[in-house]
Design a protein around this motif. Structure first.
Motif, PDB file in Angstrom:
ATOM      1  N   PRO A 226      36.941   7.675-115.484  1.00 10.33           N
ATOM      2  CA  PRO A 226      36.088   8.972-114.671  1.00 10.33           C
ATOM      3  C   PRO A 226      34.791   8.450-114.196  1.00 10.33           C
ATOM      4  N   ILE A 227      34.524   9.274-113.008  1.00 10.39           N
ATOM      5  CA  ILE A 227      32.973   9.268-112.490  1.00 10.39           C
ATOM      6  C   ILE A 227      32.170  10.552-112.774  1.00 10.39           C
ATOM      7  N   ASN A 228      30.950  10.507-112.959  1.00  5.07           N
ATOM      8  CA  ASN A 228      30.121  11.603-113.438  1.00  5.07           C
ATOM      9  C   ASN A 228      28.746  11.313-112.929  1.00  5.07           C
ATOM     10  N   HIS A 229      28.483  11.432-111.780  1.00  2.61           N
ATOM     11  CA  HIS A 229      27.195  11.327-111.203  1.00  2.61           C
ATOM     12  C   HIS A 229      26.780  11.938-109.927  1.00  2.61           C
ATOM     13  N   GLY A 230      25.634  12.219-109.844  1.00  2.00           N
ATOM     14  CA  GLY A 230      25.135  12.819-108.597  1.00  2.00           C
ATOM     15  C   GLY A 230      24.273  11.722-107.726  1.00  2.00           C
ATOM     16  N   GLU A 231      23.963  10.764-108.429  1.00  2.68           N
ATOM     17  CA  GLU A 231      23.087   9.477-107.589  1.00  2.68           C
ATOM     18  C   GLU A 231      23.918   8.209-107.787  1.00  2.68           C
ATOM     19  N   GLY A 232      25.076   8.107-107.079  1.00  2.00           N
ATOM     20  CA  GLY A 232      25.847   6.708-107.285  1.00  2.00           C
ATOM     21  C   GLY A 232      26.174   6.035-106.058  1.00  2.00           C
ATOM     22  N   ASN A 233      25.456   6.706-105.123  1.00  2.00           N
ATOM     23  CA  ASN A 233      25.738   5.848-103.598  1.00  2.00           C
ATOM     24  C   ASN A 233      24.789   4.536-103.755  1.00  2.00           C
ATOM     25  N   TYR A 234      25.539   3.398-103.826  1.00  2.00           N
ATOM     26  CA  TYR A 234      25.182   2.206-103.738  1.00  2.00           C
ATOM     27  C   TYR A 234      24.464   1.734-102.602  1.00  2.00           C
ATOM     28  N   CYS A 235      23.336   1.074-102.584  1.00  2.00           N
ATOM     29  CA  CYS A 235      22.613   0.912-101.225  1.00  2.00           C
ATOM     30  C   CYS A 235      22.138  -0.575-101.562  1.00  2.00           C
ATOM     31  N   ILE A 236      22.193  -1.419-100.636  1.00  2.00           N
ATOM     32  CA  ILE A 236      21.740  -2.480-100.551  1.00  2.00           C
ATOM     33  C   ILE A 236      21.638  -3.271 -98.969  1.00  2.00           C
ATOM     34  N   ASP A 237      20.555  -3.877 -98.579  1.00  2.00           N
ATOM     35  CA  ASP A 237      20.615  -4.304 -97.423  1.00  2.00           C
ATOM     36  C   ASP A 237      21.638  -5.508 -97.068  1.00  2.00           C
ATOM     37  N   ALA A 238      21.609  -5.713 -95.523  1.00  2.00           N
ATOM     38  CA  ALA A 238      22.879  -6.525 -95.238  1.00  2.00           C
ATOM     39  C   ALA A 238      22.800  -7.957 -95.954  1.00  2.00           C
ATOM     40  N   ALA A 239      21.559  -8.403 -96.155  1.00  3.15           N
ATOM     41  CA  ALA A 239      21.340  -9.912 -96.543  1.00  3.15           C
ATOM     42  C   ALA A 239      22.050  -9.767 -98.095  1.00  3.15           C
ATOM     43  N   GLY A 240      21.530  -8.771 -98.670  1.00  2.00           N
ATOM     44  CA  GLY A 240      21.804  -8.798-100.090  1.00  2.00           C
ATOM     45  C   GLY A 240      23.310  -8.329-100.260  1.00  2.00           C
ATOM     46  N   ARG A 241      23.767  -7.603 -99.605  1.00  2.00           N
ATOM     47  CA  ARG A 241      25.360  -7.268 -99.645  1.00  2.00           C
ATOM     48  C   ARG A 241      25.989  -8.547 -99.310  1.00  2.00           C
ATOM     49  N   ARG A 242      25.656  -9.479 -98.215  1.00  2.00           N
ATOM     50  CA  ARG A 242      26.399 -10.719 -98.046  1.00  2.00           C
ATOM     51  C   ARG A 242      26.491 -11.551 -99.284  1.00  2.00           C
ATOM     52  N   GLU A 243      25.360 -11.627 -99.740  1.00  2.00           N
ATOM     53  CA  GLU A 243      25.100 -12.332-101.053  1.00  2.00           C
ATOM     54  C   GLU A 243      25.888 -11.981-102.054  1.00  2.00           C
ATOM     55  N   LEU A 244      26.040 -10.720-102.424  1.00  2.00           N
ATOM     56  CA  LEU A 244      27.049 -10.166-103.452  1.00  2.00           C
ATOM     57  C   LEU A 244      28.440 -10.640-103.260  1.00  2.00           C
ATOM     58  N   GLU A 245      28.598 -10.353-101.844  1.00  2.00           N
ATOM     59  CA  GLU A 245      30.209 -10.605-101.583  1.00  2.00           C
ATOM     60  C   GLU A 245      30.684 -12.001-101.638  1.00  2.00           C
ATOM     61  N   GLU A 246      29.750 -12.989-101.055  1.00  2.00           N
ATOM     62  CA  GLU A 246      30.153 -14.275-100.983  1.00  2.00           C
ATOM     63  C   GLU A 246      29.982 -15.077-102.411  1.00  2.00           C
ATOM     64  N   GLU A 247      29.061 -14.487-103.378  1.00  2.00           N
ATOM     65  CA  GLU A 247      29.059 -14.973-104.614  1.00  2.00           C
ATOM     66  C   GLU A 247      30.097 -14.346-105.641  1.00  2.00           C
ATOM     67  N   GLY A 248      30.917 -13.523-104.855  1.00  2.00           N
ATOM     68  CA  GLY A 248      32.009 -12.830-105.858  1.00  2.00           C
ATOM     69  C   GLY A 248      31.392 -12.049-107.106  1.00  2.00           C
ATOM     70  N   ARG A 249      30.197 -11.276-106.647  1.00  2.00           N
ATOM     71  CA  ARG A 249      29.633 -10.573-107.732  1.00  2.00           C
ATOM     72  C   ARG A 249      29.847  -9.047-107.889  1.00  2.00           C
ATOM     73  N   VAL A 250      30.712  -8.580-106.862  1.00  2.00           N
ATOM     74  CA  VAL A 250      31.242  -7.244-106.907  1.00  2.00           C
ATOM     75  C   VAL A 250      32.508  -7.118-107.825  1.00  2.00           C
TER      76      VAL A 250
END
Lengths: 81, 237
Positions: free
Chosen positions: B138-162
């Protein structure tokens, strides 16, 4: 006492769904609207006895640490005359 | 495994968490936000809800409550921290996790079952799942729109942290599978050291078939076995 007017807005690079919804509604009402961004307005009154530098420093820190989230927002403030 | 669940004023999923741990065969303690130490605990759970009424920003005030200073210390020393929904928002506010959670792209509050893909199936949080497994929570939220800048996003993806991504029933992480506009359909992430997890979906509401299914059990099972291992190592030394 010194009173500050603080405005916090989403950074330009961040999509503002509230602003977009208001913008669309205003356009539908035929207002000549180009863009709307929704932000927050706060009044912060600091204690007496601070000099100019102290109150600037205190308010800067309050804005940066608490009133805004630097990841998504930016802030401006001005002092009551 | 000593588990503590933090109750902030406005939390509303802390009892669900307690009950989920009970169902999974573990006891947990409720910790009041005014406490100043979490010493002795292996895992701290930051539950869902609307701490401090979501005033200012979600999680913005809870992040400065007395207990959080020690939760941050606990996390920096490698202790486990698990933020669910509002707990995730608190973790981004205090900087233990990158990015921020904004108003859902469609502006509506969403309360619905949601398919997720397990992107990172690894201890301590998700070892009980298979990589790429599609689950429904279940999801249950009004503010769940995850936002991160391009560099931060790349880091998350490359480091397998998603850890979790929002997907369709078929497992596609596309616009159709994205309920709230999150960057890269991201529903949950870990910090670099892997001991802090933040996620918007509610696994604590999916541990029994009577209420919401059992797809959330994997998180609890993973953590319990991670706890056993940690204690095993501790006993050796």
């Amino acid at each position: 006492m010194s009173k500050a007017f603080v405005q916090v807005t989403l950074k330009r690079s961040i999509l503002d769904p509230q602003g977009s919804a208001v913008e669309k509604a205003l356009r539908q009402m035929d207002y000549p609207v180009e863009a709307v961004r929704v932000g927050k307005y706060m009044e912060v009154t600091l204690r007496d006895g601070l000099d100019r530098a102290e109150r600037e420093a205190a308010l800067e820190e309050i804005c940066r640490r608490v009133l805004s989230n630097p990841v998504i927002e930016e802030y401006t403030f001005s002092w009551e005359e | 495994m000593k588990i503590g669940i933090v109750r902030f004023p406005g939390s509303n999923c802390e009892t669900d968490c307690l009950e989920a741990w009970r169902v999974m065969g573990a006891a947990a303690d409720m910790l009041w936000h005014q406490e100043t130490s979490v010493r002795g605990y292996d895992l701290i759970v930051l539950p869902g809800g609307f701490s401090y009424g979501d005033y200012l920003r979600t999680g913005a005030i809870a992040r400065f409550s007395p207990i959080m200073a020690d939760v941050i210390r606990h996390a920096r020393e490698g202790g486990l921290v698990w933020g669910i929904c509002n707990g995730f928002q608190i973790l981004t506010e205090c900087g233990l996790l990158p990015g921020a959670l904004l108003r859902n792209a469609g502006l509506s509050f969403i309360c619905a079952p949601q398919f997720l893909r397990v992107e990172k199936a690894a201890p301590p949080f998700t070892g009980a799942y298979a990589p790429g497994q599609v689950i429904c929570l279940p999801i249950n939220h009004g503010e769940g729109n995850y936002c991160i800048d391009a560099a931060g996003r790349r880091e998350l993806e490359e480091e397998g942290r998603v850890v979790f991504r929002y997907v369709t029933a078929e497992g596609a992480a596309d616009a159709a599978g994205n309920p709230n506009g999150s960057a890269g359909n991201i529903a949950g992430i870990v910090n670099r050291a892997g001991n802090v997890l933040g996620m918007m979906p509610h696994p604590e509401r999916a541990v029994e078939n009577l209420t919401g299914g059992e797809d959330g059990r994997g998180l609890f099972r993973s953590l319990l076995s991670a706890g056993r291992e940690r204690h095993g190592h501790r006993d050796e030394t």
